[in-house]
Design an enzyme around this catalytic site. Structure first.
Site, short mmCIF file in Angstrom:
data_model
loop_
_atom_site.label_atom_id
_atom_site.label_comp_id
_atom_site.label_asym_id
_atom_site.label_seq_id
_atom_site.Cartn_x
_atom_site.Cartn_y
_atom_site.Cartn_z
N GLU A 296 34.29 40.29 45.92
CA GLU A 296 34.63 39.12 45.43
C GLU A 296 33.52 38.11 45.13
O GLU A 296 33.14 37.46 45.93
CB GLU A 296 35.62 38.11 46.35
CG GLU A 296 36.99 38.74 46.43
CD GLU A 296 37.98 37.96 47.25
OE1 GLU A 296 37.25 36.66 47.46
OE2 GLU A 296 39.06 38.30 47.39
N SER B 66 42.82 33.73 55.85
CA SER B 66 42.01 33.19 54.92
C SER B 66 40.63 32.20 55.14
O SER B 66 41.23 31.23 55.71
CB SER B 66 42.93 32.79 53.66
OG SER B 66 41.87 32.18 52.63
ZN ZN Z 1 38.24 32.82 47.92
#
Ligand code: ZN
Length: 420
Positions: free
Chosen positions: A382, A324
Site C-alpha cells: 500500500e 486499522s
Molecule cells: Zn491506509
C-alpha cells in the site's frame, strides 16, 4: 542577734528537711516512671515509631516479647493489624510491607479490595520465602534478582522456576526484556538459536502474532491506546470505544474537499503540514486521501464487504474492525495531484511516492506497507499508506530497513495489551 541566729537556724533546718522530702519525692516519681517505662518499653517504642495506641494493643496482645522485638526492628508497618490477622510469620513482616508497596505502585487493578490485597501479599511472601527461596538461591538468583522480578512474576512463575530448575545463568539475558515470563524461558532460549537477539526472542515467543505469517489466533486489546508507537494490526486491536482526544484537521489539501471528516492527531497534523510544504518546494503535490477512521466506520465497511462479496472475501481484504492504523489517528493515505488529474493511475507510480519514500521519515512518518513484506505485515503493498511515529522513531525505522513489526521486536517495543 542570737534570737535572730536561732530563727535562721530553725528556718534552715526546715528548708533542708523540705528539700529532702522533695528529693525523695522526685526519686520516687522517677522510679515509678522508670518502672512504667521499663514494663511498657515495647509499647512506648512502638508509639514513638508512629503506631497508634490500638495497633500497639493488638501487637502486645498477640505476641511474645521476642516477636515484639522483631517487629520493632522494622520501620513502622502501615498494615500491621492486617498482617497480624492473616499470618504469624513475624520474620516476614518487612517483606509483606515491601511487597505491598511494590504491588501498589505497579498495579492498576482497582478491583481488589483492601483485604484481598493483604491476603495476596501474605500468601505470596510466605510461599516465596518459606518454600521457594532456598532453591532459587541454589539456582543462582540473588535476593535483588528476585525482587526485581516480583512486579512482573506471579508466584506460579517462581514455582515454575523451581519445578523446572531454570538457572539464573540460563535466563539472565532475557530477564530485563519487557514481558519476560519464566514459563516461556525455555522457548526464549530456543528462539535465540534462530534470531540471535534477546529482545526479538522474548517478543516472538510472547507475541508470535506480531509476524502475520505465523497465523496465530490470539487476540489482544491495547491498554494504552494513545501510545504513539502502538503496533496496531490484526490480533492487536484498539477498543471499539477508542477515539483519540486530540483529532484536528490538517492544513493540507484534501482529495475530497466535500468531505470534512479528514482528522488526524494534532502531532501528526503538524508534521504532515511540514512534510507537505517541503514536498511543495520540490514541486511535489501531495494530498490527504484518508485519515482517522472510527471503529464503527470500520465495522460498517466490513459488514458491507461481507454482504457484497461474502465473509471469506471480507476477512481477506478488509481490515478487521479495531485492527486499522486509521483508528489511531496516526495512519493516513496520500494521493497526488497527478493522480487526481488522471496523469497517473495510482500513487505508487508517481514522483510524489518516490519523494515520500526518501523523505517521509524526516517528518515522523514511515511508509508502512512496502513491497515484499506482506507476509510480515499481513497487508499487501500500500504505497499510499503512511504511519506517524514521531521523527526519532521514524528515522530509526527508516535507517534499520526493517518493517515496523521487526523493528518493534528488535527494540522490545512490545504491545501493552490484555487478552481480548
Ligand atoms: Zn491506509
Amino acid at each position: 542577734m542570737r534570737r535572730k541566729k536561732n530563727y535562721y537556724n530553725t528556718h534552715n533546718n526546715y528548708r533542708v528537711r523540705k528539700n529532702r522530702i522533695v528529693l525523695v519525692a522526685i526519686v520516687g516519681i522517677c522510679f515509678v516512671i522508670g518502672l512504667i517505662v521499663f514494663l511498657n518499653y515495647n509499647r512506648i517504642s512502638m508509639l514513638s515509631k508512629g503506631y497508634s495506641w490500638s495497633e500497639t494493643s493488638v501487637v502486645l496482645k498477640t505476641f511474645e516479647k521476642e516477636d515484639e522485638k522483631v517487629i520493632l526492628s522494622y520501620d513502622r508497618l502501615d498494615h500491621i493489624v492486617a498482617w497480624v490477622a492473616l499470618s504469624d510469620t513475624v520474620e516476614h513482616y518487612s517483606y509483606y510491607q515491601q511487597y505491598y508497596d511494590l504491588i501498589q505502585i505497579n498495579s492498576d487493578d482497582d478491583s481488589l479490595d483492601y483485604f484481598d490485597e493483604h491476603v495476596n501479599t501474605v500468601e505470596f511472601i510466605d510461599t516465596l520465602y518459606s518454600s521457594l527461596y532456598p532453591t532459587l538461591e541454589e539456582l543462582g538468583y540473588s535476593e535483588d534478582h528476585i525482587w526485581s522480578l516480583i512486579p512482573q512474576s506471579s508466584i506460579e512463575e517462581f514455582e515454575y522456576v523451581v519445578e523446572h530448575a531454570i538457572a539464573y545463568s540460563t535466563v539472565q539475558h532475557y530477564l530485563n526484556v519487557p514481558t519476560f515470563k519464566f514459563s516461556n524461558a525455555l522457548a526464549y532460549v530456543e528462539a535465540y538459536e534462530e534470531y540471535n537477539d534477546y529482545n526479538y526472542s522474548v517478543g516472538i515467543v510472547n507475541f508470535p502474532g506480531i509476524i502475520s505469517s505465523n497465523n496465530v489466533s490470539d487476540e489482544y486489546v491495547f491498554n494504552d491506546p494513545d501510545n504513539i508507537l502502538n503496533l496496531v494490526k490484526k490480533g492487536f486491536y484498539l477498543d471499539s470505544n477508542y477515539e483519540p482526544s486530540d483529532l484536528v484537521k490538517p492544513e493540507i489539501p484534501i482529495a475530497d474537499e466535500s468531505d470534512d471528516d479528514f482528522m488526524v492527531r494534532k502531532e501528526a497534523a503538524d508534521a504532515l503540514l511540514l512534510m507537505y510544504e517541503a514536498a511543495k518546494k520540490e514541486d511535489m503535490h501531495i494530498l490527504l486521501n484518508s485519515a482517522y477512521r472510527s471503529y464503527d466506520k470500520q465495522a460498517e465497511t466490513y459488514t458491507n464487504y461481507e454482504n457484497w462479496y461474502g465473509g471469506l472475501y471480507a476477512s481477506e481484504y478488509v481490515a478487521t474492525p479495531g485492527a486499522s492504523e486509521h483508528q489511531t489517528g496516526l495512519g493516513i493515505d496520500l494521493t497526488s495531484q497527478s493522480v487526481l488529474d488522471g496523469e497517473r493511475m495510482v500513487f505508487g507510480d508517481t514522483d510524489e511516492y518516490q519523494w515520500v519514500l526518501q523523505n517521509a521519515h524526516l517528518y515522523g512518518f514511515i511508509v508502512r506497507f512496502d513491497e515484499d513484506s506482506s507476509d510480515i505485515t499481513g497487508i499487501s503493498h500500500e504505497p499510499w499508506h503512511l504511519r506517524y511515529l514521531g521523527v526519532e522513531t521514524s528515522k530509526d525505522v527508516y535507517e534499520s530497513g526493517l518493517t515496523y513489526e521487526e523493528y518493534c521486536l528488535y527494540n522490545a517495543l512490545f504491545p501493552n495489551v490484555s487478552k481480548k
